[in-house]
Design an enzyme around this catalytic site. Structure first.
Site, mmCIF file in Angstrom:
data_model
loop_
_atom_site.group_PDB
_atom_site.id
_atom_site.type_symbol
_atom_site.label_atom_id
_atom_site.label_comp_id
_atom_site.label_asym_id
_atom_site.label_seq_id
_atom_site.Cartn_x
_atom_site.Cartn_y
_atom_site.Cartn_z
ATOM 1 N N ARG A 118 0.228 -6.466 12.249
ATOM 2 C CA ARG A 118 -0.457 -5.907 13.579
ATOM 3 C C ARG A 118 -0.607 -7.079 14.677
ATOM 4 O O ARG A 118 -0.659 -6.760 15.609
ATOM 5 C CB ARG A 118 -1.712 -5.509 12.823
ATOM 6 C CG ARG A 118 -1.403 -4.322 12.128
ATOM 7 C CD ARG A 118 -2.536 -3.317 11.959
ATOM 8 N NE ARG A 118 -2.030 -2.232 11.611
ATOM 9 C CZ ARG A 118 -3.195 -1.547 11.248
ATOM 10 N NH1 ARG A 118 -4.325 -0.910 11.137
ATOM 11 N NH2 ARG A 118 -2.969 -0.290 9.968
ATOM 12 N N ARG A 145 0.643 -0.892 -0.033
ATOM 13 C CA ARG A 145 -0.001 -0.304 0.130
ATOM 14 C C ARG A 145 0.719 0.813 0.000
ATOM 15 O O ARG A 145 1.978 1.249 0.824
ATOM 16 C CB ARG A 145 -0.624 -0.220 0.998
ATOM 17 C CG ARG A 145 -1.709 -1.396 1.312
ATOM 18 C CD ARG A 145 -2.941 -1.173 2.074
ATOM 19 N NE ARG A 145 -3.926 -2.381 2.047
ATOM 20 C CZ ARG A 145 -4.695 -2.933 2.683
ATOM 21 N NH1 ARG A 145 -4.929 -2.091 3.973
ATOM 22 N NH2 ARG A 145 -5.157 -3.956 2.687
ATOM 23 N N GLU A 190 -7.338 -1.010 14.619
ATOM 24 C CA GLU A 190 -7.741 -1.868 14.247
ATOM 25 C C GLU A 190 -6.907 -3.220 13.218
ATOM 26 O O GLU A 190 -5.795 -2.674 12.773
ATOM 27 C CB GLU A 190 -8.278 -0.860 12.307
ATOM 28 C CG GLU A 190 -8.263 -2.044 11.375
ATOM 29 C CD GLU A 190 -9.073 -1.535 9.765
ATOM 30 O OE1 GLU A 190 -8.480 -0.185 10.220
ATOM 31 O OE2 GLU A 190 -8.399 -2.283 9.072
ATOM 32 N N SER A 227 -10.364 -5.820 8.976
ATOM 33 C CA SER A 227 -11.876 -5.609 8.643
ATOM 34 C C SER A 227 -12.806 -6.511 7.582
ATOM 35 O O SER A 227 -12.402 -7.857 7.222
ATOM 36 C CB SER A 227 -11.443 -4.549 7.908
ATOM 37 O OG SER A 227 -12.654 -3.391 7.777
ATOM 38 N N ARG A 259 1.693 0.674 10.870
ATOM 39 C CA ARG A 259 1.565 1.633 9.206
ATOM 40 C C ARG A 259 2.583 1.052 8.009
ATOM 41 O O ARG A 259 3.445 2.074 7.871
ATOM 42 C CB ARG A 259 1.139 2.777 8.710
ATOM 43 C CG ARG A 259 0.247 2.762 7.592
ATOM 44 C CD ARG A 259 -0.447 4.170 7.988
ATOM 45 N NE ARG A 259 -1.380 4.413 8.667
ATOM 46 C CZ ARG A 259 -2.367 3.992 8.505
ATOM 47 N NH1 ARG A 259 -3.083 3.707 7.442
ATOM 48 N NH2 ARG A 259 -3.407 4.002 9.797
#
Length: 426
Positions: free
Chosen positions: A390, A261, A348, A351, A276
């Site tokens: 994560r 990403r 988070e 999802s 991130r």
RNA sequence: GGAGAGGUGGCUGAGCGGCUGAAAGCGCUCCCCUGCUAAGGGAGUAUGGGCUAAUACCCCAUCGAGGGUUCGAAUCCCUCCCUCUCCGCCA
């Protein structure tokens, strides 16, 4: 993509629904375009019909040795008219398509109102955040202390938002992915897949990343290929142009892939640590079900993901994303957030979304409800089960001890080669 | 990367300018026949779009994709993509 028929039948309801996401749909302009399309299309099609019958007659006349010159002149005339209509139709179609492809999915009625993350609705919590009687370190402090996590070397070879893991930390990272894959394949009935990490633009359009979110992607080859931002893209595209039999459902796939990403627009956010990154590993679950089953499937999918967190002993909560925070293609999304002691907050880690027929329409993923019955669009869902990087962060931080070592959850034993504690040696 | 061959319906496979949305076979569905089994007879069997109350008619499109030629294209021409065979290279 939304159902064009619904858009024609009840554009106001669509506009009202999308307004809950803060998306403005101009009904009047759309209606005008649509009326134009209809007029031009029926004109073009009836001209085509005329041309077809006349051309057929020419063939018959010829065969009987008759003179067809007059007929041919007639059709030739038709042809010119037809051409201009077809060009006009093409232009209108382009406009309508561009419009449609840029419209987000309709929200389920249960999606909470709200404009950003602050308005998300917490559904439930599991686990008790550990009450440390010392000041807990964050995952970077832990990793750097053992010399097993290095962002400087990563930065030197690749730049910011990359990292290098070594030794037992790399092992733990691998153990986590294996553990997750086994849970979902053996425990939850998903079929494991190995998929391409480079995909074309059409595939990304199918799942909804393109055309709107190009800046979030890494492009190669002059944009013929993109690095996948999630395995959702290749897995969902397995369904492209297919008609599944009812007996193939539910269709459940899992893949472990790296995800890439660009993280454009996130400068300054989470610059420290592994939260991130431009590149991270994820175990992704994708399923396709009958429309009437997708609501229940989302609940089940979420539970499948929760099992991983529970087994790892990581406190988490489940939240329902509000209209303003939910993703472009999703009708409904549950985020799973894991407790991070260093930040004293939930972050988070997964999802889970129901896309209903939004992606299915784009990739033409259908099923046949019964023999002799017409094909119908599937509903697709997906969820991270989990983001490995994560999860690694969460394990380190939640299971740390006062001496700076980390207890490895028992469920990882089969992959840890006897290592039960990280950083215990010194 | 070089040379050649090819991409047609669920599958195999004909077609090479009009009678072909597509022969034939297989598969599948339904019906008939047969004491059972095997065999046999008949009918049906693509997808999307428009119109519509309709998954009924009717119309349009689709034979890898996109252009072109033509009154008319699965069939002719161009570009691209993919597959196969041989050679080269390579984990």
């Amino acid at each position: 993509m939304l159902d064009p028929k619904l858009l024609r039948a009840d554009p106001r309801a669509v506009a009202e629904n999308l307004a809950r996401r803060g998306f403005v749909f101009d009904v009047a302009i759309y209606a005008e375009l649509e009326a134009e399309r209809k007029a031009v299309q029926s004109a073009a099609e009836s001209l085509q019909a005329q041309r077809n019958t006349l051309s057929k007659r020419i063939g018959e006349a010829r065969q009987q040795g008759e003179d067809a010159a007059e007929l041919m002149a007639q059709v030739s005339d038709l042809g010119d008219q037809l051409k201009s209509r077809q060009v006009a139709l093409g232009l209108i179609r382009q406009k309508l398509d561009a419009w449609l492809i840029g419209m987000p999915n309709l929200l389920d009625p249960e999606v909470p109102d709200g404009k950003d993350a602050k308005d998300n609705l917490e559904l439930r919590r599991w686990g008790e955040p550990a009450d440390f009687d010392f000041e807990p370190l964050d995952h970077m402090q832990l990793g750097e202390r053992w010399g097993l996590i290095d962002t400087e070397q990563a930065a030197a070879m690749s730049g910011a938002r990359f990292s290098v893991l070594q030794g037992e930390l790399a092992l733990l990272h691998r153990a986590l992915t294996q553990f997750m894959l086994d849970i979902h394949t053996r425990g939850h009935g998903y079929q494991e897949c190995y998929v391409p990490y480079l995909v074309n633009a059409a595939s990304l359009e199918g799942t909804g990343q393109l055309p709107k979110f190009r800046e979030d992607l890494f492009a190669l080859d002059g944009e013929e290929h993109f690095l996948i931002p999630t395995a959702e893209v290749p897995l969902t595209n397995l369904l492209r142009d297919t008609i599944l039999e009812a007996s193939d459902l539910p269709w459940k796939k899992v893949a472990h892939t790296p995800c890439f990403r660009a993280e454009a627009g996130s400068y300054g956010m989470d610059t420290r640590g592994l939260i991130r990154q431009h590149q991270f590993e994820k175990v992704e679950l994708v399923l396709a079900v009958r429309p009437e089953e997708s609501e229940a499937a989302l609940e089940e999918l979420t539970l499948h993901v929760e099992v991983v967190l529970k087994e790892l002993g990581l406190p988490y909560r489940v939240i329902s994303l509000c209209g303003g925070d939910i993703g472009f293609a999703a009708a409904r999304t549950y985020d799973l957030e894991v407790w991070l002691p260093s930040q004293k907050t939930y972050r988070e880690i997964s999802s889970c979304s129901n896309f209903r027929d939004f992606q299915a329409r784009r990739v033409k993923a259908r099923f046949r409800p019964g023999p002799e019955e017409a094909p119908q669009l599937l509903h697709t869902l997906n969820g991270s089960g989990l983001a490995v990087g994560r999860t690694l962060v969460a394990v380190l931080e939640n299971h740390q001890c006062e001496d700076g070592s980390v207890r490895i959850p028992e469920c990882l034993e089969p992959w840890m080669g006897g290592v039960t504690r990280l950083g215990a040696a010194e």
